[in-house]
Design an enzyme around this catalytic site. Structure first.
Site, PDB file in Angstrom:
ATOM      1  N   ARG A 197      64.923 -14.330   7.017  1.00 31.19           N
ATOM      2  CA  ARG A 197      64.579 -13.896   8.381  1.00 31.19           C
ATOM      3  C   ARG A 197      64.197 -12.419   8.313  1.00 31.19           C
ATOM      4  NH1 ARG A 197      66.953 -11.494  12.934  1.00 31.19           N
ATOM      5  NH2 ARG A 197      66.246 -12.372  14.925  1.00 31.19           N
ATOM      6  N   LYS A 253      68.527  -3.777   8.031  1.00 33.54           N
ATOM      7  CA  LYS A 253      69.845  -3.579   8.629  1.00 33.54           C
ATOM      8  C   LYS A 253      70.593  -2.411   7.986  1.00 33.54           C
ATOM      9  CE  LYS A 253      70.671  -8.186  10.509  1.00 33.54           C
ATOM     10  NZ  LYS A 253      71.528  -9.402  10.491  1.00 33.54           N
TER      11      LYS A 253
END
Length: 270
Positions: free
Chosen positions: A244, A210
């Site tokens: 995740r 991210k």
């Protein structure tokens, strides 16, 4: 050379999987399976083999990345149905999660794909809480707003109460890295991460590739694997229960090294 095994004595958390209470003595790796044409990490699109070794497969058919195109509900359902046979064949016996904020999609995935977890990045609504409660599924409650840990804990306490009143008995919390937060707000949550343990629920973390990883390093998401592994390892030391990730192999290795570095684990060669 003998096979190296590792054993941990401390049970960390449990999940209700279709009425079966499963106890886990190690953090789990949730592999990201994107059934979308525009997910920000292209190699995760329809990458069925890449997540085969994950403890949990998280299936998403609608992009939730910042700036991404939100497809229609019917398109999301059609993408899931088109992959249903492959999912059921490849992941038989594995824990499955549906990444959706739509109650109808969650219900379809429960009925037709047999998913065990509803992973909702929106923070939820009464309708999707009802789906989780009616089908006795675990629910991932994600904090999707800006704000520090004090605000996050207050928000979680209110939502956890709403879920309990709706009849949801199995809740996983997610601090929502990247959702509604700038880079500094994300790292503020990392620094105070241990405070989330006060909620006494399993904690899922999704920081894989991210902006909070690649922007400070001046790189692209494609180059952010090393930074992701470092950040995941930090979160493991602070109490993360589920990672995740796009890169399952590297996350599994991070979990193993973390376990071997704790006082409750030992190594054995057979």
């Amino acid at each position: 050379m003998g096979k190296i095994l590792y054993f941990c004595k401390m049970i960390s958390f449990s999940l209700n999987i279709d009425g079966d209470i499963r106890w886990f003595n190690a953090p789990l790796v949730m592999g990201i399976l994107n059934l979308t044409p525009d997910s920000f990490h292209a190699p995760s699109r329809y990458a069925f083999d890449a997540v085969a070794d994950a403890d949990i497969v998280d299936i998403g058919a609608c992009s939730t990345r910042p700036g991404g195109e939100v497809c229609s509900e019917s398109e999301e359902i059609e993408r899931l149905r088109s992959a249903a046979n492959t999912i059921k064949e490849r992941y038989s016996g594995k824990i499955l999660s549906i990444d959706t904020f739509r109650p109808a999609v969650a219900e379809m995935a429960v009925k037709e794909l047999g998913v065990h977890i509803i992973n909702d990045v929106s923070g939820g609504c009464d309708e999707i809480y009802s789906v989780a409660a009616n089908f006795n599924k675990a629910y991932v409650l994600t904090y999707p707003e800006p704000g520090g840990m004090d605000k996050a804990l207050y928000w979680f306490s209110e939502k956890i109460d709403a879920l309990a009143r709706a009849g949801v008995n199995d809740i996983i919390i997610d601090p929502g890295f990247g959702f509604g937060k700038d880079v500094e707000q994300n790292y503020a949550l990392v620094r105070e991460f241990e405070a989330l343990k006060s909620l006494r629920l399993p904690i899922l973390c999704g920081i894989s590739r991210k902006r909070m990883i690649f922007q400070p390093l001046g790189i692209t998401p494609a180059e952010a694997l090393n930074g992701t592994s470092v950040a995941n390892t930090i979160l493991l030391t602070k109490g993360a229960d589920i990672l995740r990730v796009h890169d399952v192999k590297e996350a599994v290795e991070a979990v193993k090294i973390y376990q071997l570095s704790t006082v409750n684990c030992q190594l054995s060669t057979k």
